[in-house]
Design an enzyme around this catalytic site. Structure first.
Site, PDB file in Angstrom:
ATOM      1  N   GLU A 123     -11.658   1.079 -10.640  1.00 42.94           N
ATOM      2  CA  GLU A 123     -11.239   0.229 -11.762  1.00 42.94           C
ATOM      3  C   GLU A 123     -12.151   0.300 -12.985  1.00 42.94           C
ATOM      4  O   GLU A 123     -11.691   0.325 -14.120  1.00 42.94           O
ATOM      5  CB  GLU A 123     -11.095  -1.226 -11.296  1.00 42.94           C
ATOM      6  CG  GLU A 123      -9.871  -1.483 -10.441  1.00 42.94           C
ATOM      7  CD  GLU A 123     -10.011  -1.054  -8.982  1.00 42.94           C
ATOM      8  OE1 GLU A 123     -11.122  -0.609  -8.579  1.00 42.94           O
ATOM      9  OE2 GLU A 123      -9.016  -1.145  -8.235  1.00 42.94           O
TER      10      GLU A 123
ATOM     11  N   GLU B 211     -18.742  -5.440  -4.468  1.00 40.25           N
ATOM     12  CA  GLU B 211     -17.377  -5.960  -4.306  1.00 40.25           C
ATOM     13  C   GLU B 211     -17.212  -7.284  -5.060  1.00 40.25           C
ATOM     14  O   GLU B 211     -16.215  -7.512  -5.725  1.00 40.25           O
ATOM     15  CB  GLU B 211     -17.087  -6.167  -2.811  1.00 40.25           C
ATOM     16  CG  GLU B 211     -15.693  -6.677  -2.545  1.00 40.25           C
ATOM     17  CD  GLU B 211     -15.458  -6.985  -1.071  1.00 40.25           C
ATOM     18  OE1 GLU B 211     -16.414  -7.346  -0.351  1.00 40.25           O
ATOM     19  OE2 GLU B 211     -14.304  -6.868  -0.622  1.00 40.25           O
TER      20      GLU B 211
ATOM     21  N   GLU C 236       0.827  -1.216   0.000  1.00 41.89           N
ATOM     22  CA  GLU C 236       0.000   0.000   0.000  1.00 41.89           C
ATOM     23  C   GLU C 236       0.859   1.262   0.000  1.00 41.89           C
ATOM     24  O   GLU C 236       0.557   2.239  -0.687  1.00 41.89           O
ATOM     25  CB  GLU C 236      -0.940   0.013   1.213  1.00 41.89           C
ATOM     26  CG  GLU C 236      -2.019  -1.055   1.197  1.00 41.89           C
ATOM     27  CD  GLU C 236      -3.100  -0.825   0.134  1.00 41.89           C
ATOM     28  OE1 GLU C 236      -3.090   0.219  -0.535  1.00 41.89           O
ATOM     29  OE2 GLU C 236      -3.939  -1.737  -0.029  1.00 41.89           O
TER      30      GLU C 236
ATOM     31  N   ASP D 287      -4.750  -9.578  -8.689  1.00 44.56           N
ATOM     32  CA  ASP D 287      -5.048  -8.597  -9.744  1.00 44.56           C
ATOM     33  C   ASP D 287      -3.854  -7.835 -10.340  1.00 44.56           C
ATOM     34  O   ASP D 287      -3.459  -8.042 -11.482  1.00 44.56           O
ATOM     35  CB  ASP D 287      -6.131  -7.606  -9.265  1.00 44.56           C
ATOM     36  CG  ASP D 287      -5.893  -7.028  -7.859  1.00 44.56           C
ATOM     37  OD1 ASP D 287      -4.836  -7.270  -7.288  1.00 44.56           O
ATOM     38  OD2 ASP D 287      -6.789  -6.319  -7.350  1.00 44.56           O
TER      39      ASP D 287
HETATM   40  C1  DMJ Z   1      -6.238   0.814  -5.145  1.00 44.82           C
HETATM   41  O1  DMJ Z   1      -5.511   1.030  -3.985  1.00 44.82           O
HETATM   42  C2  DMJ Z   1      -5.379   0.251  -6.241  1.00 44.82           C
HETATM   43  O2  DMJ Z   1      -5.991   0.455  -7.458  1.00 44.82           O
HETATM   44  C3  DMJ Z   1      -5.104  -1.204  -6.047  1.00 44.82           C
HETATM   45  O3  DMJ Z   1      -4.375  -1.756  -7.107  1.00 44.82           O
HETATM   46  C4  DMJ Z   1      -6.399  -1.963  -5.901  1.00 44.82           C
HETATM   47  N1  DMJ Z   1      -7.274  -1.400  -4.949  1.00 44.82           N
HETATM   48  C5  DMJ Z   1      -7.453   0.016  -4.824  1.00 44.82           C
HETATM   49  C6  DMJ Z   1      -8.661   0.584  -5.470  1.00 44.82           C
HETATM   50  O4  DMJ Z   1      -9.747  -0.215  -5.592  1.00 44.82           O
END
Ligand code: DMJ
Length: 468
Positions: free
Chosen positions: A375, A356, A132, A259
């Protein structure tokens, strides 16, 4: 043991390439879609929508400033702040700053930058999530450095990266989940491809900008080791132990925990002309098409399968998975990108906003929460850039209207406990300002706002320009 790709120590030669090329990626046939048949969005309508997004950004940013200034994030319902550790890391201001620059909010961006540089120190006795902090803070510092030329941001980026490096000192080279920014102590051995494989854009860029290859090599090593541990059918699982290298969960999919590993294979190939990333993406793409892609009566989806046997698992797709049309589009597979984005729209429209997790056979929310995720908008933006099909502007307008209807509060935007009941939840993550509103803005703003062909966005929507 599979044929291994040797770790290539990068050669930091300066080459005069400024645009990001897809030449090294295998491409699938492109679909020019029906762009020509659709009614065009007028320039006035696009400008009106861009202005609307900018106003919503200011609404949210001003709420953060009023109720949470100096903290990591805003709770929009209780109008109070939250922090990740005992001392704030300024997650929201740092994550949001390049959105301000792109929106032309120069004074706001300048004063935010001065505040960050005056206030922020990473010398904190605090455990942070390696992943993060890399995508939000390191990515934010690097993109803002490139946008402003302010060397102090690059110095902060390097200081932060050095404090994160102890995380990589595991027997496998996969970073520990958490690292203490002051002491370098690490904890959390159960990691995943998403967290271990989403580092090369930031660490690689730092190497290119500083001339020190070690950052790139740590991130690249983790990618290579994940590739080495793929199954015989080419899939990865959703949890791996960074000390033993054993898979501890073998469900395979493109949602959370995996992902952005796929995203960074494509982006690593493009941003650094890294042939290993290109090969790893090619193999991953084949496995995904064979076992994870699911063409059903409700459209094209990407579901779950066991990484070893390939046996189909849950028929779930979700808000996070909606990053994948963007990745497919970037990698040259516009047909599947467009088809999947149509499925994403169906997922959105089933409950008026996306959940989600969504069961695409039953066409019902499987996990009904919504976290203000970017996204689906990101994919609309990529597809619009690649096709100029106004279909993606229409989609963006639908997404924006729903967000305003269900998530807007008088102090910013709130997540939802349920897309079915629309009950709100008391949190506005920094990525709402860094990503969601940035991608909305870029979707509607004139192309000159940011030359899409010249940047690679990190997974937190921080644009990185290849200046090397
Ligand atoms: C973000 O922190 C980034 O895009 C990460 O790759 C996936 N999750 C969140 C947003 O949904």
């Amino acid at each position: 043991m599979r044929t291994s790709i040797s770790i290539l120590f990068i050669c930091l030669v300066s080459i005069a390439v400024t645009s990001v090329s897809a030449a090294s990626l295998p491409s699938a046939p492109e679909d020019k879609s029906q762009a020509a048949d659709r009614p065009a969005f007028s320039a006035e309508e696009k400008a009106r929508l861009a202005a609307e997004v900018k106003a919503e950004f200011l609404h949210s940013w001003n709420a953060y400033k009023k109720y949470a200034w100096g903290h990591d994030g805003l709770r929009p319902l209780s109008k109070s702040p939250y922090d990740w550790c005992s001392e704030p890391l300024l997650i929201t201001p740092l994550d949001a700053m390049d959105t301000m620059i792109l929106m032309g909010l120069k004074e706001e961006a300048d004063s935010t930058r001065e505040f960050i540089l005056r206030t922020l120190s990473f010398d904190k006795d605090c455990y942070v999530k390696t992943f993060e902090v890399t995508i939000r803070l390191l990515g934010g510092l690097l993109s803002n450095y490139q946008l402003t030329g302010d060397e102090r941001l690059l110095n902060l980026a390097r200081d932060l990266a050095n404090r994160l490096l102890p995380a990589f000192k595991s027997p496998t080279g996969f970073p520990y989940v958490e690292v203490n920014l002051k002491t370098g102590a690490v904890r959390g051995t159960r990691t995943n491809p998403g967290e271990a494989g989403t580092l090369i854009v930031e660490f690689g860029t730092l190497s290119m900008l500083t001339g020190d290859p070690s950052y790139y090599n740590y991130a690249k090593n983790a990618l290579l080791n994940l590739y080495e541990r793929r199954s015989d059918i080419g899939l990865v699982g959703e949890q791996i132990d960074c000390e033993t290298g054993e898979w501890t969960k073998t469900d395979s999919h493109i949602t959370a925990c995996i992902d952005s590993y796929y995203e960074y294979l494509v982006k690593g190939a493009l941003l650094f002309s890294d042939e290993d990333c290109s090969v790893m993406w090619r193999d991953a793409y084949i496995a995904l098409q064979n076992y994870i892609a699911d063409s059903t009566a409700t459209g094209l989806w990407y579901g779950h399968a066991d990484m070893t046997t390939g046996q189909r698992g849950k028929t779930w797709f979700g808000a996070l998975d909606a990053f994948f049309p963007a990745v497919l589009a970037l990698a040259g597979d516009l047909k599947n990108a467009a088809d999947l984005q149509e499925s994403c729209l169906k997922m959105w429209q089933r409950h008026g906003i996306e959940p989600e997790q969504f069961d695409y056979v039953r066409m019902e929310a499987a996990s009904p929460r919504f976290f203000l995720n970017p996204e689906i908008v990101e994919s609309a933006y990529y597809l619009y850039q690649k096709t100029k099909d106004p279909r993606y502007l229409e989609m963006g307008k639908i997404f924006l209207d729903s967000l305003k209807t269900y998530c807007r509060t008088d102090a910013g935007y709130a997540e939802l406990k349920s897309v079915v009941t629309k009950e709100k939840s008391d949190r506005m993550e920094s990525y709402f300002l860094a990503e969601t509103l940035k991608y909305f803005y870029l979707l509607f703003a004139p192309d000159e706002t940011l030359d899409f062909s010249k940047v690679i966005f990190n997974t937190e929507a921080h644009p990185i320009r290849r200046t090397w």
